[in-house]
Design a protein around this motif. Structure first.
Motif, PDB file in Angstrom:
ATOM      1  N   LEU A 275       0.785  -1.027   0.153  1.00 29.40           N
ATOM      2  CA  LEU A 275      -0.210   0.065  -0.164  1.00 29.40           C
ATOM      3  C   LEU A 275       0.826   1.267  -0.070  1.00 29.40           C
ATOM      4  N   ALA A 276       0.910   1.900  -1.388  1.00 29.28           N
ATOM      5  CA  ALA A 276       2.118   2.911  -1.376  1.00 29.28           C
ATOM      6  C   ALA A 276       1.616   4.309  -1.161  1.00 29.28           C
ATOM      7  N   SER A 277       1.806   4.889  -0.011  1.00 29.67           N
ATOM      8  CA  SER A 277       1.532   6.320   0.338  1.00 29.67           C
ATOM      9  C   SER A 277       2.623   6.926  -0.535  1.00 29.67           C
ATOM     10  N   GLU A 278       2.109   8.147  -1.303  1.00 26.59           N
ATOM     11  CA  GLU A 278       3.180   8.776  -1.923  1.00 26.59           C
ATOM     12  C   GLU A 278       3.796  10.104  -1.161  1.00 26.59           C
ATOM     13  N   TYR A 279       5.138  10.118  -1.024  1.00 26.29           N
ATOM     14  CA  TYR A 279       5.570  11.651  -0.216  1.00 26.29           C
ATOM     15  C   TYR A 279       6.654  12.042  -1.144  1.00 26.29           C
ATOM     16  N   ASN A 280       6.206  13.558  -1.642  1.00 27.92           N
ATOM     17  CA  ASN A 280       7.256  13.946  -2.563  1.00 27.92           C
ATOM     18  C   ASN A 280       7.781  13.080  -3.608  1.00 27.92           C
ATOM     19  N   HIS A 281       6.603  12.465  -4.391  1.00 30.36           N
ATOM     20  CA  HIS A 281       6.878  11.829  -5.507  1.00 30.36           C
ATOM     21  C   HIS A 281       7.937  10.519  -5.461  1.00 30.36           C
ATOM     22  N   GLY A 282       7.884   9.999  -3.841  1.00 33.42           N
ATOM     23  CA  GLY A 282       8.438   8.852  -3.863  1.00 33.42           C
ATOM     24  C   GLY A 282       7.716   8.038  -2.895  1.00 33.42           C
ATOM     25  N   TYR A 283       8.092   6.696  -2.484  1.00 30.17           N
ATOM     26  CA  TYR A 283       7.415   5.928  -1.661  1.00 30.17           C
ATOM     27  C   TYR A 283       8.070   6.401  -0.176  1.00 30.17           C
ATOM     28  N   THR A 284       7.629   5.710   0.998  1.00 34.22           N
ATOM     29  CA  THR A 284       8.016   6.127   2.137  1.00 34.22           C
ATOM     30  C   THR A 284       9.331   5.639   2.558  1.00 34.22           C
ATOM     31  N   GLY A 285      10.078   6.593   3.287  1.00 31.79           N
ATOM     32  CA  GLY A 285      11.598   6.181   3.811  1.00 31.79           C
ATOM     33  C   GLY A 285      11.342   5.088   4.618  1.00 31.79           C
ATOM     34  N   VAL A 286      10.370   5.139   5.618  1.00 31.36           N
ATOM     35  CA  VAL A 286      10.466   3.832   6.581  1.00 31.36           C
ATOM     36  C   VAL A 286      10.158   2.699   5.860  1.00 31.36           C
ATOM     37  N   PHE A 287       9.599   2.409   4.829  1.00 36.96           N
ATOM     38  CA  PHE A 287       9.445   1.279   4.188  1.00 36.96           C
ATOM     39  C   PHE A 287      10.875   0.834   3.379  1.00 36.96           C
ATOM     40  N   LYS A 288      11.427   1.696   2.918  1.00 39.69           N
ATOM     41  CA  LYS A 288      12.710   1.653   2.123  1.00 39.69           C
ATOM     42  C   LYS A 288      13.967   1.111   3.118  1.00 39.69           C
ATOM     43  N   ASN A 289      13.830   1.631   4.399  1.00 38.56           N
ATOM     44  CA  ASN A 289      14.877   1.346   5.422  1.00 38.56           C
ATOM     45  C   ASN A 289      14.595  -0.138   5.742  1.00 38.56           C
ATOM     46  N   ALA A 290      13.144  -0.509   5.874  1.00 36.92           N
ATOM     47  CA  ALA A 290      12.680  -1.641   6.602  1.00 36.92           C
ATOM     48  C   ALA A 290      13.039  -2.665   5.438  1.00 36.92           C
ATOM     49  N   ALA A 291      12.985  -2.524   4.146  1.00 34.94           N
ATOM     50  CA  ALA A 291      13.037  -3.504   3.082  1.00 34.94           C
ATOM     51  C   ALA A 291      14.500  -3.795   3.062  1.00 34.94           C
ATOM     52  N   ASP A 292      15.271  -2.784   3.095  1.00 32.24           N
ATOM     53  CA  ASP A 292      16.987  -3.025   3.025  1.00 32.24           C
ATOM     54  C   ASP A 292      17.702  -4.009   3.972  1.00 32.24           C
ATOM     55  N   HIS A 293      16.870  -4.269   5.059  1.00 37.97           N
ATOM     56  CA  HIS A 293      17.348  -5.057   6.134  1.00 37.97           C
ATOM     57  C   HIS A 293      17.199  -6.374   5.776  1.00 37.97           C
ATOM     58  N   LEU A 294      16.534  -6.758   4.605  1.00 37.75           N
ATOM     59  CA  LEU A 294      16.342  -7.893   4.144  1.00 37.75           C
ATOM     60  C   LEU A 294      16.813  -8.531   2.840  1.00 37.75           C
ATOM     61  N   PHE A 295      16.782  -9.378   2.287  1.00 36.90           N
ATOM     62  CA  PHE A 295      16.848  -9.760   0.924  1.00 36.90           C
ATOM     63  C   PHE A 295      16.223 -11.184   0.107  1.00 36.90           C
ATOM     64  N   ALA A 296      16.812 -11.991   0.956  1.00 32.71           N
ATOM     65  CA  ALA A 296      16.423 -13.561   0.633  1.00 32.71           C
ATOM     66  C   ALA A 296      14.840 -13.715   1.050  1.00 32.71           C
ATOM     67  N   GLU A 297      14.420 -13.050   1.777  1.00 31.30           N
ATOM     68  CA  GLU A 297      13.016 -12.895   2.446  1.00 31.30           C
ATOM     69  C   GLU A 297      12.146 -12.517   1.171  1.00 31.30           C
ATOM     70  N   TRP A 298      12.591 -11.607   0.358  1.00 30.71           N
ATOM     71  CA  TRP A 298      11.722 -11.224  -0.720  1.00 30.71           C
ATOM     72  C   TRP A 298      11.955 -11.719  -2.083  1.00 30.71           C
ATOM     73  N   ASP A 299      13.128 -12.547  -2.308  1.00 27.36           N
ATOM     74  CA  ASP A 299      13.470 -13.123  -3.452  1.00 27.36           C
ATOM     75  C   ASP A 299      12.646 -14.005  -3.999  1.00 27.36           C
ATOM     76  N   ARG A 300      12.226 -13.912  -5.406  1.00 27.71           N
ATOM     77  CA  ARG A 300      11.784 -14.703  -6.168  1.00 27.71           C
ATOM     78  C   ARG A 300      10.199 -14.983  -5.834  1.00 27.71           C
ATOM     79  N   LYS A 301       9.614 -13.712  -5.449  1.00 29.94           N
ATOM     80  CA  LYS A 301       8.201 -13.732  -4.981  1.00 29.94           C
ATOM     81  C   LYS A 301       7.341 -12.581  -5.873  1.00 29.94           C
ATOM     82  N   PRO A 302       6.408 -12.730  -6.113  1.00 22.76           N
ATOM     83  CA  PRO A 302       5.500 -11.677  -6.696  1.00 22.76           C
ATOM     84  C   PRO A 302       5.158 -10.657  -5.679  1.00 22.76           C
ATOM     85  N   ILE A 303       4.963  -9.371  -6.551  1.00 22.03           N
ATOM     86  CA  ILE A 303       4.770  -7.988  -5.422  1.00 22.03           C
ATOM     87  C   ILE A 303       3.713  -7.212  -6.298  1.00 22.03           C
TER      88      ILE A 303
END
Ligand SMILES: Cc1cc2nc3c(=O)[nH]c(=O)nc-3n(C[C@H](O)[C@H](O)[C@H](O)COP(=O)(O)O)c2cc1C
Length: 199
Positions: free
Chosen positions: A81-109
């Motif tokens: 669910l993409a709230s848009e701030y200053n033409h981007g997505y939220t910094g909170v989510f980017k920081n969280a996403a970067d903590h992981l990798f394998a957990e996201w891999d090869r899955k649809p979004i």
């Protein structure tokens, strides 16, 4: 049964995000789907500080990161669910996403966005990032434009009827996400004994 995670990326006190979250989860549950709502308010993560998780899979620096990682790991597909701030997505989510990798891999979004242009700029950025995580961003998205957004936002409480004009778009998104979820879940299954022995 496969699990779909609905990710709320806004943590603002008066966020609109709760209303599309209710709409999306209601429609998923009506189809009998297993849904996990991952609310970034529930995952107060430290600023990312470490080696790339690509090279250190599932090695979590704190219990909070481990808990977030577990939720992402347990899902087979995601609707962000993409709230848009200053033409981007939220910094909170980017920081969280970067903590992981394998957990996201090869899955649809998939993405549901809102704003003056339906969150399109945030969604396009998310698609690029998803590819770098090895994910499959699907084609259908839901963009909540001001004709639906303003009435849905200014109503005193959540009203599913105010999203009705977009129901068919959401249903198309869910159907496509289900196809990819099925295909990629099978693809991630452990290799057969013969292939595993060759690895
Ligand atoms: C810091 C900030 C920046 C925003 N920038 C945009 C923007 O670039 N484009 C847009 O359409 N709406 C923008 N908005 C309005 C948001 O779309 C609106 O506040 C929406 O409710 C945000 O989602 P949320 O309530 O779930 O946090 C912005 C809002 C905030 C608070």
């Amino acid at each position: 049964m496969t699990r779909i995670a609905v990710i709320i990326t806004s943590t603002r006190r008066d966020r609109f995000a709760d209303r599309p979250a209710a709409w999306v989860t209601e429609r998923l549950r009506r189809e009998g789907r297993d849904v996990d709502v991952i609310d970034m308010r529930d995952h107060d993560l430290p600023s990312f500080d470490g080696p790339s998780p690509m090279y250190a899979p599932r090695q979590y620096a704190t219990p909070a990161i481990a808990e977030f990682g577990r939720h992402i790991d347990e899902a087979d597909a995601y609707i962000v669910l993409a709230s848009e701030y200053n033409h981007g997505y939220t910094g909170v989510f980017k920081n969280a996403a970067d903590h992981l990798f394998a957990e996201w891999d090869r899955k649809p979004i998939a993405f549901v966005g809102w704003g003056n242009v339906g969150g399109a700029r945030a969604v396009e950025q998310l698609r690029s990032v998803a590819i770098e995580f090895g994910m499959a961003p699907i084609r259908p998205a839901v963009h909540i434009l001001p004709d639906v957004l303003v009435p849905a936002m200014t109503a005193p409480t959540y009203d599913a009827g105010l999203f009705a004009a977009l129901d068919s778009k959401l249903d198309a998104l869910i159907a496509e996400l289900a196809w990819w979820t099925n295909a990629l879940s099978r693809g991630r299954e452990p290799a057969s004994g013969v292939v595993a022995a060759q690895a």
